[in-house]
Design a protein around this motif. Structure first.
Motif, mmCIF file in Angstrom:
data_model
loop_
_atom_site.group_PDB
_atom_site.id
_atom_site.type_symbol
_atom_site.label_atom_id
_atom_site.label_comp_id
_atom_site.label_asym_id
_atom_site.label_seq_id
_atom_site.Cartn_x
_atom_site.Cartn_y
_atom_site.Cartn_z
ATOM 1 N N SER A 1 0.826 -1.221 0.000
ATOM 2 C CA SER A 1 0.000 0.000 0.000
ATOM 3 C C SER A 1 0.857 1.267 0.000
ATOM 4 C CB SER A 1 -0.944 0.016 1.202
ATOM 5 O OG SER A 1 -1.813 -1.086 1.152
ATOM 6 N N ALA A 2 2.016 1.202 0.641
ATOM 7 C CA ALA A 2 2.904 2.373 0.622
ATOM 8 C C ALA A 2 3.332 2.656 -0.816
ATOM 9 C CB ALA A 2 4.132 2.127 1.499
ATOM 10 N N PHE A 3 3.439 1.594 -1.620
ATOM 11 C CA PHE A 3 3.756 1.763 -3.033
ATOM 12 C C PHE A 3 2.500 2.195 -3.806
ATOM 13 C CE2 PHE A 3 3.688 0.029 -7.322
ATOM 14 C CZ PHE A 3 4.808 0.630 -7.871
ATOM 15 N N ALA A 4 1.403 1.468 -3.618
ATOM 16 C CA ALA A 4 0.185 1.715 -4.402
ATOM 17 C C ALA A 4 -0.327 3.141 -4.195
ATOM 18 C CB ALA A 4 -0.893 0.701 -4.024
ATOM 19 N N ASP A 5 -0.205 3.614 -2.972
ATOM 20 C CA ASP A 5 -0.669 4.974 -2.668
ATOM 21 C C ASP A 5 0.083 5.999 -3.531
ATOM 22 O OD1 ASP A 5 -1.986 7.012 -1.078
ATOM 23 O OD2 ASP A 5 -0.027 7.327 -0.136
ATOM 24 N N LEU A 6 1.406 5.864 -3.563
ATOM 25 C CA LEU A 6 2.219 6.772 -4.395
ATOM 26 C C LEU A 6 1.941 6.540 -5.878
ATOM 27 C CD1 LEU A 6 5.622 6.131 -2.583
ATOM 28 C CD2 LEU A 6 4.342 8.302 -2.551
ATOM 29 N N TYR A 7 1.862 5.268 -6.219
ATOM 30 C CA TYR A 7 1.741 4.906 -7.627
ATOM 31 C C TYR A 7 0.457 5.461 -8.242
ATOM 32 C CZ TYR A 7 1.828 2.166 -11.881
ATOM 33 O OH TYR A 7 1.855 1.795 -13.198
ATOM 34 N N TRP A 8 -0.666 5.199 -7.591
ATOM 35 C CA TRP A 8 -1.938 5.628 -8.180
ATOM 36 C C TRP A 8 -2.074 7.146 -8.139
ATOM 37 C CZ3 TRP A 8 -3.374 2.357 -11.451
ATOM 38 C CH2 TRP A 8 -3.370 0.984 -11.208
ATOM 39 N N ARG A 9 -1.497 7.763 -7.134
ATOM 40 C CA ARG A 9 -1.545 9.240 -7.102
ATOM 41 C C ARG A 9 -0.798 9.797 -8.323
ATOM 42 N NH1 ARG A 9 0.816 11.045 -2.086
ATOM 43 N NH2 ARG A 9 -0.701 9.587 -1.268
ATOM 44 N N ALA A 10 0.385 9.223 -8.584
ATOM 45 C CA ALA A 10 1.154 9.692 -9.743
ATOM 46 C C ALA A 10 0.430 9.358 -11.041
ATOM 47 C CB ALA A 10 2.544 9.048 -9.723
ATOM 48 N N MET A 11 -0.260 8.221 -11.056
ATOM 49 C CA MET A 11 -0.940 7.776 -12.276
ATOM 50 C C MET A 11 -2.190 8.607 -12.611
ATOM 51 S SD MET A 11 0.320 5.342 -14.148
ATOM 52 C CE MET A 11 -1.156 4.653 -14.894
ATOM 53 N N ASP B 1 10.714 4.637 0.307
ATOM 54 C CA ASP B 1 11.699 4.449 1.383
ATOM 55 C C ASP B 1 11.401 5.366 2.553
ATOM 56 O OD1 ASP B 1 13.317 2.408 0.461
ATOM 57 O OD2 ASP B 1 14.586 3.751 -0.730
ATOM 58 N N HIS B 2 11.058 6.582 2.233
ATOM 59 C CA HIS B 2 10.785 7.572 3.268
ATOM 60 C C HIS B 2 9.599 7.125 4.139
ATOM 61 C CE1 HIS B 2 10.700 11.543 5.083
ATOM 62 N NE2 HIS B 2 9.394 11.503 4.959
ATOM 63 N N THR B 3 8.519 6.703 3.494
ATOM 64 C CA THR B 3 7.333 6.237 4.236
ATOM 65 C C THR B 3 7.669 5.017 5.093
ATOM 66 O OG1 THR B 3 5.934 6.934 2.408
ATOM 67 C CG2 THR B 3 4.944 5.414 3.982
ATOM 68 N N ILE B 4 8.330 4.048 4.457
ATOM 69 C CA ILE B 4 8.617 2.792 5.165
ATOM 70 C C ILE B 4 9.577 3.042 6.331
ATOM 71 C CG2 ILE B 4 9.741 0.526 4.914
ATOM 72 C CD1 ILE B 4 6.895 0.669 3.728
ATOM 73 N N ASN B 5 10.604 3.857 6.097
ATOM 74 C CA ASN B 5 11.545 4.155 7.191
ATOM 75 C C ASN B 5 10.823 4.805 8.369
ATOM 76 O OD1 ASN B 5 13.601 3.098 5.696
ATOM 77 N ND2 ASN B 5 14.404 5.087 4.995
ATOM 78 N N ALA B 6 9.912 5.703 8.057
ATOM 79 C CA ALA B 6 9.195 6.397 9.135
ATOM 80 C C ALA B 6 8.341 5.413 9.936
ATOM 81 C CB ALA B 6 8.315 7.510 8.544
ATOM 82 N N VAL B 7 7.644 4.520 9.230
ATOM 83 C CA VAL B 7 6.786 3.557 9.937
ATOM 84 C C VAL B 7 7.639 2.588 10.753
ATOM 85 C CG1 VAL B 7 5.117 1.671 9.667
ATOM 86 C CG2 VAL B 7 4.900 3.733 8.264
ATOM 87 N N LEU B 8 8.696 2.060 10.131
ATOM 88 C CA LEU B 8 9.542 1.098 10.856
ATOM 89 C C LEU B 8 10.159 1.748 12.090
ATOM 90 C CD1 LEU B 8 11.386 -0.831 7.956
ATOM 91 C CD2 LEU B 8 9.369 -1.548 9.261
ATOM 92 N N SER B 9 10.554 2.990 11.940
ATOM 93 C CA SER B 9 11.163 3.662 13.074
ATOM 94 C C SER B 9 10.164 3.854 14.221
ATOM 95 C CB SER B 9 11.761 4.992 12.592
ATOM 96 O OG SER B 9 11.746 5.929 13.620
ATOM 97 N N ARG B 10 8.961 4.303 13.889
ATOM 98 C CA ARG B 10 7.933 4.445 14.947
ATOM 99 C C ARG B 10 7.567 3.103 15.555
ATOM 100 N NH1 ARG B 10 2.765 7.738 13.676
ATOM 101 N NH2 ARG B 10 2.365 7.111 15.840
ATOM 102 N N ALA B 11 7.700 2.064 14.743
ATOM 103 C CA ALA B 11 7.357 0.721 15.225
ATOM 104 C C ALA B 11 8.527 0.067 15.957
ATOM 105 C CB ALA B 11 6.926 -0.145 14.048
#
Lengths: 258, 344
Positions: free
Chosen positions: A111-121, A206-216
Motif C-alpha cells: 500500500s505504501a507503493f500503491a498509494d504513491l503509484y496511483w496518485r502519480a498515475m 523508502d521515506h514512508t517505510i523508514n518512518a513507519v519502521l522507526s515508529r514501530a
C-alpha cells in the motif's frame, strides 16, 4: 468444447493492465482468506473491506484490458482461465497470509507503493487509467493508513508482537524490489506518458517505510538482494495453490455461466 | 471503557421480589402504548435478561454465520460473485457489531458475551451447523436462510426495546438485499446447465427442512413466547412466521422450476380463493401446509450433534486464540501511548 484456458494477446498496454490487475486480485484474494480468522471482529471487517477495494480495482483493470485486447476475453476469463505462468502479479501479493502481523506488513509494503503509484498515475495521458488511478488512490491511502497503524502497534506492542512483526518484515523484504521494476515493455508506455516509471517512487516509498519502521521500533533489513520474476510469470510455489482454489468451480464446470 | 463501566459484576440482581410493583405496572403501560424502552429507563430484570439473551444470541448467529459462507468466498465462480459474497459476509460482521452494541446497553460487555459463545454457554442459530457443500449453497442460504431470518426480523424493527429495534431496521435492509442476491444465484443456476440445476436442487433439498426449523418449536412447545409477546419483543408466534415463510417460498421455488423436498406439502384453500381478481383480504387467502417436521433432528443439532457444531465453535476459538497476541499488543501499545501522553 468449452474453453478451459485462454491465450492473451499481450500488447504492451494489455500486459501492463494484467500485471496491475493481477496484483490487486491476488492480494485481494489473500485478504478474503481471513474471513472467520481475524483477531477481532473490527479487523475482519477491515480486511474484508481492503480486499473488496482491491478486487474492485482488479475488475476495472481487467475490464480495460479486455477492451484494449478486443479478443473476446473478459474479467472472468482473465481471472479464472489463466494458469500460474500467465499471471503477472508481484511475488509480494501472492505470499501467504501468515499471522496477522505478516498480513499487515505485506499490506504496508504494497500500500505504501500503491498509494504513491496511483496518485502519480492520475496524471496519465490515458483517460481511463487516470480515472482508475483516481479511485484507487483514495482507497490505497486508507489501506496505507490502516496497515501502518497496525505495524506500529505490533512493533511497539509486546515483546512477542515485536518479534513476530520483525520476522515478517525480514521475510517479506526481498519481495519489495519488484514493485519498482520497469522492463522494456513498460518503458514504451512510460515514453508515451501512459504510465509512470515506478522507479521514480523509490525514494518516497523508502521515506514512508523508514518512518513507519522507526515508529514501530523495527529494523529495516540490510540484505539488498531482491527476488523477481512475477511480472514475467515466474512465481513462487504459493500461486498455484491459490489459483487451484480460486479457479476450482470454473474449471470443474467449463463454459457454465454463474 | 464504556463497556467495562457497564459490566459491573454485582449489578444485575436476580431480585424479582424487590422490584417495585408500581414501576412494573408503569413499564407495562408504556410497552402497551407502543412506547420504546431506552437503555436508561427502568425495566424488569427478566426483561433485561430475556433481551440480553436474545440480542446476544442474534449477534452470535451473525458471527458464526460468517463461517459457512466464508467457506466459499475463495472459490466464488466469478469476480462479481466473489465481491458480492465478500461484501455480504462483511455485512454479517457489521450486524454482529451493531447487535453486540445493542446488547451492551443492557449491561453486559461484548467480551463477556463473546466468551459465553466460545465456552458453549450461549447459543446461536442452529442453521449454521449445517455444511456448505457446493456453490449452490450460497444461493440457498441467501434465498432460504436470509429469507427466514427476514420473516423473523422484520417484526423486531417494532420491538419494544429501542436500541434493538433501531439496529434491526438497518439489519433488515441489508438482509433483504442478501436474500435477493441469493435468489439471483439460484436463478442463474436454474437457467444454466443440467449440472448447475441439479446443484441448485440438491442445495434446496438440504436446506429446506432446517430452514423451516429456524422458526423454532411449534407454538405449544415454545418456552419463551408468552412473556415475550406481552413485552412486545415477539409479535408473531413461531408457527405464524413459519407459515408466512412457506407461503412466500412455494411460488419462488415454482418460478425456479425446483421441487420442495416435502411430499406432504399441500395447499389448503381459503374462503377467498375462488375469487379470481387476486385482491383477496387477509384471512380469506389459503395457505401452503408443510409435511411433518423432524423435530428430533432439531433437538439433536441444538444439543450439539449437528454436522458442524464442533467445527464452527472450534474455528472461532482458534481464531480468538491465534489473535490473542494481537489484542495484547494493541492494549500494550495503547497503554504506552497513554503513559507518554500523561508524561508530556
Amino acid at each position: 468444447m468449452a474453453t478451459t484456458s485462454i491465450q492473451v494477446n499481450e500488447t504492451p498496454l494489455v500486459l501492463y493492465l494484467l500485471r496491475r490487475a493481477d496484483d490487486a486480485l491476488i492480494l485481494g484474494h489473500r485478504l478474503s482468506e481471513w474471513i472467520g480468522l481475524g483477531p477481532i471482529l473490527e479487523e475482519e471487517m477491515a480486511l474484508g473491506n481492503i480486499g473488496l477495494d482491491l478486487i474492485g480495482q482488479a475488475r476495472s483493470l481487467y475490464a480495460y484490458a479486455a477492451e484494449a485486447e478486443a479478443a473476446g476475453n473478459d474479467e472472468d476469463k482473465f481471472a479464472y482461465l489463466r494458469d500460474a505462468p500467465q499471471y503477472r502479479n508481484l511475488l509480494l501479493a501472492e505470499q501467504p497470509n501468515g499471522d496477522f502481523g505478516q498480513t499487515m506488513v505485506r499490506q504496508l509494503f504494497y500500500s505504501a507503493f500503491a498509494d504513491l503509484y496511483w496518485r502519480a498515475m492520475t496524471e496519465s495521458h490515458d483517460a481511463t487509467l487516470a480515472a482508475i488511478a483516481a479511485k484507487s488512490e483514495k482507497e490505497s491511502a486508507y489501506h496505507l493508513r490502516h496497515s501502518s497503524e497496525w505495524v506500529i502497534r505490533l512493533g511497539d506492542g509486546t515483546e512477542e508482537s515485536h518479534a513476530r512483526v520483525q520476522e515478517a518484515v525480514d521475510l517479506l523484504w526481498p519481495y519489495t524490489g519488484e514493485m519498482f521494476e520497469c522492463d522494456a515493455t513498460e518503458r514504451t508506455l512510460v515514453d508515451g506518458r501512459t504510465i509512470i516509471d515506478p522507479a521514480t517512487l523509490r525514494d518516497a516509498w523508502d521515506h514512508t517505510i523508514n518512518a513507519v519502521l522507526s515508529r514501530a521500533t523495527l529494523t529495516r533489513p540490510k540484505n539488498p538482494w531482491m527476488q523477481g520474476g512475477g511480472r514475467a510469470g515466474r512465481h513462487s510455489e504459493h500461486l498455484g495453490h491459490l489459483l487451484s482454489t480460486m479457479q476450482h468451480v470454473q474449471r470443474t464446470y467449463p463454459g457454465a455461466a454463474w | 471503557m464504556y463497556t467495562q463501566g457497564l459490566s459491573n459484576p454485582d449489578a444485575p440482581a436476580p431480585a424479582k421480589a424487590v422490584e417495585d410493583a408500581g414501576l412494573a405496572a408503569r413499564f407495562q403501560d408504556r410497552v402497551d402504548a407502543e412506547e420504546r424502552i431506552e437503555a436508561n429507563d427502568w425495566m424488569p430484570e427478566a426483561y433485561r435478561r430475556t433481551l440480553t439473551r436474545q440480542i446476544s444470541q442474534h449477534a452470535h448467529s451473525e458471527i458464526i454465520g460468517m463461517l459457512p459462507e466464508g467457506n466459499w468466498v475463495t472459490r466464488a465462480p466469478t469476480l462479481r460473485r466473489k465481491a458480492t459474497l465478500l461484501a455480504k459476509v462483511q455485512d454479517e460482521a457489521g450486524h454482529g457489531l451493531y447487535l453486540y452494541a445493542a446488547a451492551e446497553t443492557l449491561g453486559r460487555s461484548r467480551e463477556e458475551m463473546f466468551d459465553d459463545l466460545l465456552s458453549g454457554k450461549a447459543k446461536y442459530s442452529s442453521i449454521f451447523n449445517y455444511p456448505t457443500l457446493t456453490w449452490a449453497d450460497m444461493g440457498a442460504i441467501g434465498w432460504l436462510v436470509d429469507g427466514a431470518a427476514i420473516m423473523n426480523q422484520i417484526p423486531l424493527c417494532r420491538c419494544s426495546y429501542g436500541p434493538y429495534a433501531r439496529a434491526m431496521i438497518r439489519v433488515c435492509k441489508e438482509e433483504s438485499f442478501h436474500q435477493r442476491q441469493g435468489y439471483e444465484i439460484m436463478v442463474a443456476l436454474c437457467r444454466g446447465t443440467p449440472e448447475q440445476k441439479a446443484m441448485a436442487q440438491d442445495a434446496l433439498d438440504r436446506w429446506y427442512w432446517p430452514c423451516l426449523m429456524m422458526f423454532g418449536p411449534p407454538d405449544g412447545d415454545s418456552t419463551h413466547s408468552d412473556q415475550s409477546t406481552r413485552w412486545k419483543i415477539k409479535r408473531f408466534s413461531n408457527d405464524e412466521l413459519r407459515q408466512k415463510f412457506l407461503d412466500a417460498l412455494v411460488p419462488q421455488a415454482e418460478y425456479l422450476g425446483l421441487t420442495l423436498p416435502d411430499p406432504g406439502l399441500r395447499f389448503e384453500p381459503g374462503a377467498g380463493d375462488a375469487v379470481k381478481d387476486g385482491a383477496m383480504k387477509d384471512g380469506v387467502r389459503g395457505h401452503w401446509r408443510h409435511g411433518p417436521i423432524n423435530w428430533d433432528e432439531f433437538r439433536q443439532v441444538l444439543a450439539g450433534n449437528g454436522p458442524c457444531n464442533r467445527e464452527r465453535i472450534s474455528a472461532r476459538r482458534r481464531a480468538h486464540k491465534d489473535g490473542a497476541w494481537v489484542r495484547e499488543a494493541a492494549a500494550a501499545y495503547a497503554a504506552k501511548q497513554a503513559k507518554q501522553k500523561r508524561a508530556a
